[in-house]
Design a protein around this motif. Structure first.
Motif, PDB file in Angstrom:
ATOM      1  N   HIS A  55       0.856  -0.956  -0.232  1.00 29.58           N
ATOM      2  CA  HIS A  55       0.098   0.005   0.001  1.00 29.58           C
ATOM      3  C   HIS A  55       0.883   1.400   0.077  1.00 29.58           C
ATOM      4  CE1 HIS A  55      -3.252  -2.741   1.005  1.00 29.58           C
ATOM      5  NE2 HIS A  55      -4.264  -1.901   1.276  1.00 29.58           N
ATOM      6  N   MET A  56       1.620   0.984   0.939  1.00 30.07           N
ATOM      7  CA  MET A  56       3.339   2.248   0.890  1.00 30.07           C
ATOM      8  C   MET A  56       3.456   2.833  -0.275  1.00 30.07           C
ATOM      9  SD  MET A  56       6.737   2.517   2.598  1.00 30.07           S
ATOM     10  CE  MET A  56       5.884   2.060   4.589  1.00 30.07           C
ATOM     11  N   VAL A  57       3.932   1.584  -0.620  1.00 33.48           N
ATOM     12  CA  VAL A  57       4.888   1.795  -2.548  1.00 33.48           C
ATOM     13  C   VAL A  57       3.315   2.404  -3.202  1.00 33.48           C
ATOM     14  CG1 VAL A  57       5.587   0.539  -4.881  1.00 33.48           C
ATOM     15  CG2 VAL A  57       6.811   0.145  -2.230  1.00 33.48           C
ATOM     16  N   VAL A  58       1.697   2.404  -3.186  1.00 38.98           N
ATOM     17  CA  VAL A  58       1.111   2.169  -4.326  1.00 38.98           C
ATOM     18  C   VAL A  58       0.623   3.287  -4.253  1.00 38.98           C
ATOM     19  CG1 VAL A  58      -1.284   1.886  -5.142  1.00 38.98           C
ATOM     20  CG2 VAL A  58       0.698   0.133  -4.662  1.00 38.98           C
ATOM     21  N   HIS A  59       0.780   4.002  -2.769  1.00 40.42           N
ATOM     22  CA  HIS A  59       0.046   5.446  -2.263  1.00 40.42           C
ATOM     23  C   HIS A  59       1.448   6.869  -2.578  1.00 40.42           C
ATOM     24  CE1 HIS A  59      -1.131   9.051  -0.046  1.00 40.42           C
ATOM     25  NE2 HIS A  59       0.205   8.254   0.546  1.00 40.42           N
ATOM     26  N   ARG A  60       2.417   6.711  -3.266  1.00 40.84           N
ATOM     27  CA  ARG A  60       3.587   7.195  -3.498  1.00 40.84           C
ATOM     28  C   ARG A  60       3.610   7.205  -4.880  1.00 40.84           C
ATOM     29  NH1 ARG A  60       3.137  10.297   0.442  1.00 40.84           N
ATOM     30  NH2 ARG A  60       4.834   9.425   2.910  1.00 40.84           N
ATOM     31  N   MET A  61       3.581   5.935  -5.554  1.00 45.35           N
ATOM     32  CA  MET A  61       3.437   6.639  -6.895  1.00 45.35           C
ATOM     33  C   MET A  61       2.074   7.152  -7.988  1.00 45.35           C
ATOM     34  SD  MET A  61       5.359   3.007  -7.826  1.00 45.35           S
ATOM     35  CE  MET A  61       5.479   3.247  -9.432  1.00 45.35           C
ATOM     36  N   SER A  62       1.044   7.340  -6.297  1.00 46.86           N
ATOM     37  CA  SER A  62      -0.394   7.495  -7.086  1.00 46.86           C
ATOM     38  C   SER A  62      -0.799   8.889  -7.978  1.00 46.86           C
ATOM     39  CB  SER A  62      -1.389   7.362  -5.852  1.00 46.86           C
ATOM     40  OG  SER A  62      -0.940   8.404  -5.090  1.00 46.86           O
ATOM     41  N   HIS A 119       2.777  -4.194  -8.553  1.00 46.65           N
ATOM     42  CA  HIS A 119       2.206  -3.155  -8.686  1.00 46.65           C
ATOM     43  C   HIS A 119       3.147  -2.326  -9.225  1.00 46.65           C
ATOM     44  CE1 HIS A 119      -0.846  -0.037  -9.164  1.00 46.65           C
ATOM     45  NE2 HIS A 119       0.115   0.501  -8.379  1.00 46.65           N
ATOM     46  N   TYR A 120       4.368  -2.254  -8.523  1.00 44.53           N
ATOM     47  CA  TYR A 120       5.527  -0.828  -8.498  1.00 44.53           C
ATOM     48  C   TYR A 120       5.947  -1.500  -9.930  1.00 44.53           C
ATOM     49  CZ  TYR A 120      10.279   0.569  -7.960  1.00 44.53           C
ATOM     50  OH  TYR A 120      11.132   1.805  -8.211  1.00 44.53           O
ATOM     51  N   LEU A 121       6.527  -2.213 -10.302  1.00 44.07           N
ATOM     52  CA  LEU A 121       7.240  -3.044 -11.659  1.00 44.07           C
ATOM     53  C   LEU A 121       5.926  -3.050 -12.903  1.00 44.07           C
ATOM     54  CD1 LEU A 121       8.908  -6.112 -10.515  1.00 44.07           C
ATOM     55  CD2 LEU A 121      10.357  -3.575 -11.069  1.00 44.07           C
TER      56      LEU A 121
END
Length: 207
Positions: A55-62, A119-121
């Motif tokens: 969730h942290m990674v998704v939130h920061r990339m949004s 999701h990040y990749l």
């Protein structure tokens, strides 16, 4: 993955701890203590420490790809201007979120870890696709050179930024960066302009 205010607060605390102590060195108990909540709340909101990191990674990339595509879509502006703004966007975002890049890099290079950061990749691939289409359009317009290693352009931006980031003590002396404000100004101006010039030299024809 929309986060409410409490989830954002937990993510912010966990990000700081992951960056400082590593994923393995940060317990759910420590996250709960630092966030001023009970452990059950983390389980309720995220399910697990691994899901919290996701969730942290998704939130920061949004929002990044939206910003990127908005710049690219500005057909009334020159390719040079849009390239410079793309560089500025990348520098601004990685500077703002440098801790999450450190966390993800550490986890992706951990062969014992089962986390895939799918999701990040996937998002990185979509961002690269947008940049690739922009560069290819510039090539057809005879603005950008042929035979460009497009997938290596973004690492060139990130690599230059993180070399500065991890060697700040050296650059503090070299550039007289004595205050947080002077560092911020250096990144926004000198460092960003240097990377812009570097990419322009790599991919554009000389005037």
């Amino acid at each position: 993955m929309e986060l409410n205010d409490k989830q954002k607060e937990i993510v912010q605390v966990a990000e700081k701890l992951f960056a400082e102590y590593g994923f393995d060195g940060t317990s759910v108990r420590l996250i709960a203590k630092e966030a001023g909540i009970n452990i059950a709340m983390i389980s309720y909101y995220f399910g697990s420490k691994e899901k919290l990191l996701e969730h942290m990674v998704v939130h920061r990339m949004s929002g990044f790809k939206v910003n990127l595509d908005e710049i690219i879509a500005q057909d009334d502006r020159s390719y040079h201007d849009r390239l410079n703004e793309i560089v500025a966007l990348y520098v601004k975002r990685i500077h703002k979120n440098n801790r999450i890049y450190k966390i993800v890099h550490n986890e992706l290079t951990n062969n014992a870890r089962s986390l895939t950061f799918e999701h990040y990749l996937s998002q990185k691939k979509k961002n690269l696709d947008s940049v690739t289409k922009f560069i290819e359009a510039g090539q057809k317009a005879h603005v950008f050179k042929k035979h460009i290693e497009i997938p290596l352009l973004i690492p060139s931006i990130l690599g230059t930024y993180f070399h500065f980031h991890y060697n700040q003590r050296f650059y503090e002396e070299s550039y007289g960066l004595n205050t947080p404000e002077s560092k911020e100004l250096f990144i926004e101006t000198t460092l960003t302009k240097h990377i812009q010039k570097m990419l322009n030299a790599l991919i554009t024809y000389e005037d």
